[in-house]
Design a protein around this motif. Structure first.
Motif: not given
Length: 787
Positions: A46-48, A172-175, A351-352
């Motif tokens: 999910s992170q990648r 949502m943000s990856p940061e 997000p998921e």
């Protein structure tokens, strides 16, 4: 189906209880394997995917202010593929239903396009509209924690002015996968939120038109990150740069990676303990099964079966149990893993998070179970099949008679008949008794580790929030302020004591190693915020030099007496070589402490402060909160009571799940080991016990002979379990130690008592199950058995 396979099924049915107990021990280990490793893979996947889809940056930098043309010079740095400049500011929020002030971070985004880097995932609502300065996108975690909906408003003090911000979208943000307030470790989604606002509106509010104070970079493949950071720092130094960070040290990513590494470590270390115990139990059970089948083994050899055929036949007995345990473990691990993923979803905003068990994890569990079974069974099978047929036709010869310890004069007279029989049997089978003791001790050790973690968390809370930080409220300012700000805080309602704080962003360098963090100034007479070690004692602040967290000293490769380069990233940006005057085993994060007057002297400033620790009157807490909300110089407020509540809730949810799993699975180990020991003893002594019944012994008396062994084995396992538990706990605490938090292992009498009680309960259940079989003993059938 061949004759040997039919025999295998009959044997497994005859030993269904023992086979089930062994399979459950294996299943417990494989459940942990699947649960941890599948979560590691799911979160990593999910992170990648999230990072790639939203174009997560590789380098991040904060600064005071730079004109927009500097962005072109940043983009010209070799290796920089993409640049995104922003305006970022921290503000105080007024959240409906929350008495104390909350904190918010405002991040600028273009209104006419999506960000080139750190793009947002819009979960609901719409994108902000141009020319609407009060429209914002709010972070999903903050919205969910406070029950907000699209269209609701949140009050904020922006550059000294009160503004009502309208939430038009949830993002949502990856940061901010792991969203925390600056300077904290544990997330508090109710009291901290991230808001994305139109670039022009945010810049105008903070006098940043035509400039920026934050930049993110995407690097070309193969680029040396350190070289880009060095060039970027040189370029931003004149503009108040606070030091660029690679992705590895970006707070959200740093904490997420730390959790992933712990998952992977636990997924290997914990199942290994279960597999070791399963191998012990399997070896003991198969040894006894093959001893009872000596005549059958001889008959099979006489009928022409080769040694390798018979060895494979009995190996299949062990492998069948292992396969059943692995399948059960994979199913249970997948179910528990899904529950664990739901728990992680509360702290990491993706997000998921598509949870699934990969074939590699499932096949790895099966392979580990089969390898354990093969290793546990090999010695017993090898010894059994090598017996010549003529010798195997005869019953196993009795052990060589010798006077045992309990038969010696002076001892024998003091022991009853039942006790002498129990001790004599244990003395004749020392290795088997030792295997049972060690197996049960492992169960006790695993339990001890789980309960010790609860005690360790309680100790951490006491040490951090009652000994080291004794203030009731911590206030942080937007900008460094004069001593007058401290006097203003002292006049607020309910404030009893004000202790000024000075923190300075800096880069600590030792050779090629460096870390960017905040240097905290501590007064020599500090009473509220102190430097406290793992032993709970406050350390004096040296008049010169710095005190480092032991973990930070390990990262930098320095110790007391060594020198480090302190590069201040604020004000006149002095660079000084300072001596490491001491180390402290603190529990949270990485810290650098310096005497506050020495820090101010280094900065060539007066009584400047960046915040304050307050001792307050609880009766005026509500009035104090209202006053702090209205102060434009305040950037953030942390009330210790709510911090502790949030910390306890977070830890209890995570460690509570681990404790539950530990108790259940360690109980399975204890039951499996003790039950197998009792069943082996019953099968060996069934004729002896039946003879005693015929001679007039009651069921209770022969039960005492059999179950007395269990009591002795369990009692002997408890102190060994305490020792193993301590060693395992030390190893596991070291394994899960990270830059985020570190536990000081705590084992108190209540911890030992709870671990012992669970083992005793498992032993009692095992004894009751075996007692039922003892009550149904066929006296006539047993007495007719040929010697």
């Amino acid at each position: 189906m061949s004759a040997l396979n039919r025999k295998l099924l009959r044997d497994l049915r005859a030993m269904a209880g023992q086979a089930t107990a062994i399979a459950l021990v294996l299943a417990a280990g494989m459940t942990m394997w699947v649960m941890y490793l599948s979560n590691f893979q799911s979160l990593e996947r999910s992170q990648r995917a999230y990072y790639e889809r939203q174009r997560f940056a590789d380098v991040f930098a904060n600064l005071k202010r730079a004109p927009e043309p500097v962005a072109a010079r940043i983009a010209a740095i070799p290796g920089v593929a993409r640049t995104e400049t922003r305006v970022v500011a921290d503000v105080v929020l007024d959240v409906p239903g929350l008495d104390e002030p909350a904190s918010g971070r405002l991040v600028s985004v273009p209104a006419d396009r999506r960000p080139a880097l750190n793009d947002l995932y819009l979960r609901s609502g719409r994108w902000i509209a141009p020319g609407r300065p009060d429209e914002v996108l709010a972070s999903a975690a903050f919205v969910d924690a406070n029950g907000f909906r699209v269209g609701d408003r949140v009050g904020a003090i922006i550059n000294g002015r009160w503004r009502d911000l309208e939430i038009v979208g949830v993002a949502m943000s990856p940061e901010y996968v792991y969203s925390i307030r600056p300077g904290e470790i544990i997330p508090d989604d109710r009291r901290f939120g991230v808001f994305w606002m139109e670039r022009r509106a945010l810049a105008a509010a903070f006098d940043m038109e035509g400039g920026f104070n934050d930049v993110a970079l995407k690097l070309a493949p193969g680029t040396q990150v350190d070289e880009v950071i060095a060039r970027l720092d040189d370029l931003l130094e004149r503009h108040g740069g606070l030091g660029a960070l690679p992705r590895e040290l970006q707070p959200s990513h740093w904490i997420l990676e730390s959790e992933l590494q712990q998952l992977r470590s636990m997924g290997v270390a914990v199942p290994a303990m279960f597999l070791l115990v399963a191998g012990f139990v399997l070896n003991v059970a198969l040894n006894r099964a093959l001893t009872l089948q000596r005549p059958q083994l001889a008959a099979l050899k006489a009928l022409g079966y080769r040694n390798d055929e018979l060895a494979w036949h009995y190996m299949k007995w062990a492998l069948a149990i292992a396969a059943a345990g692995a399948l059960l473990g994979v199913a249970a691990g997948a179910w528990l893993g899904a529950q664990m993923t739901d728990l992680y979803a509360q702290y990491f905003s993706f997000p998921e998070t598509a949870y699934h068990v990969s074939p590699a994890v499932a096949l790895g569990a099966l392979a580990a179970s089969l390898a354990t079974a093969a290793a546990g069974a090999w010695s017993a099978v090898r010894r059994a099949v090598r017996i010549p047929p003529a010798e195997a036709m005869r019953p196993e010869p009795p052990a060589r008679y010798r006077r045992s310890l309990i038969e010696r004069p002076g001892i024998r007279e003091r022991l009853g008949t039942a006790m002498r029989m129990i001790l004599r049997n244990l003395e004749r089978q020392p290795l088997r008794a030792l295997a049972s003791i060690v197996g049960t001790a492992f169960a006790g050790g695993i339990l001890l580790f789980g309960f010790a973690m609860v005690a360790s968390v309680d100790r951490l809370i006491v040490q951090q929030f009652a000994v080291a930080e004794r203030q009731d409220v911590t206030v942080n300012f937007v900008e460094p302020a004069s001593a007058a700000a401290g006097h203003a805080l002292a006049r607020l309602p309910g404030v009893l004591t004000v202790e000024p704080q000075r923190t300075v962003p800096a880069r600590l360098r030792a050779g090629h190693r460096h870390r960017d963090l905040a240097v905290t100034g501590v007064g020599s007479d500090a009473r509220l915020r102190r430097i406290v070690g793992a032993d709970g004692r406050a350390l004096p602040v040296p008049p010169e030099g710095v005190v480092l967290s032991s973990m930070l000293a390990e990262i930098l490769g320095v110790g007391p007496g060594d020198e480090v380069m302190l590069e201040v990233l604020q004000g006149s940006r002095p660079h000084r070589r300072v001596q490491v005057s001491g180390l402290v085993d603190d529990a949270l994060g990485l810290s650098v402490y310096m005497e506050i007057d020495a820090l101010r002297s280094l900065m060539r400033e007066g009584a400047t402060l960046t915040g304050a620790a307050l001792k307050t009157d609880p009766a005026h807490e509500e009035a104090l909160s209202r006053a702090l909300k209205a102060l434009p110089v305040v950037a953030g407020v942390a009330i210790k009571r709510t911090v502790i509540e949030n910390f306890r809730r977070t830890m209890s949810e995570n460690i509570g799940l681990m404790i539950t799993i530990n108790v259940v699975f360690a109980g399975i180990i204890a039951f499996g080991v003790i039950y197998n020991a009792a069943r082996v003893s019953l099968s060996e002594r069934s004729r002896e016990l039946a003879s005693l019944r015929v001679l007039g012994f009651t069921r209770a008396e022969i039960s005492l002979i059999l179950l007395g062994e269990l009591v002795i084995l369990t009692a002997l396992s408890l102190p060994l379990g305490a020792v193993l538990g301590y060693l395992m706990s030390q190893a596991m605490v070291k394994q899960i130690e990270s830059e985020v938090y570190r536990f000081q292992l705590t084992i108190d009498p209540s911890t030992l008592a709870w671990a012992a009680l669970v083992v005793i309960a498992a032993a009692a259940v095992s004894g009751l199950v075996v007692r039922r079989r003892l009550d149904r003993l066929d006296l006539v059938g047993v007495l007719k058995t040929r010697e």
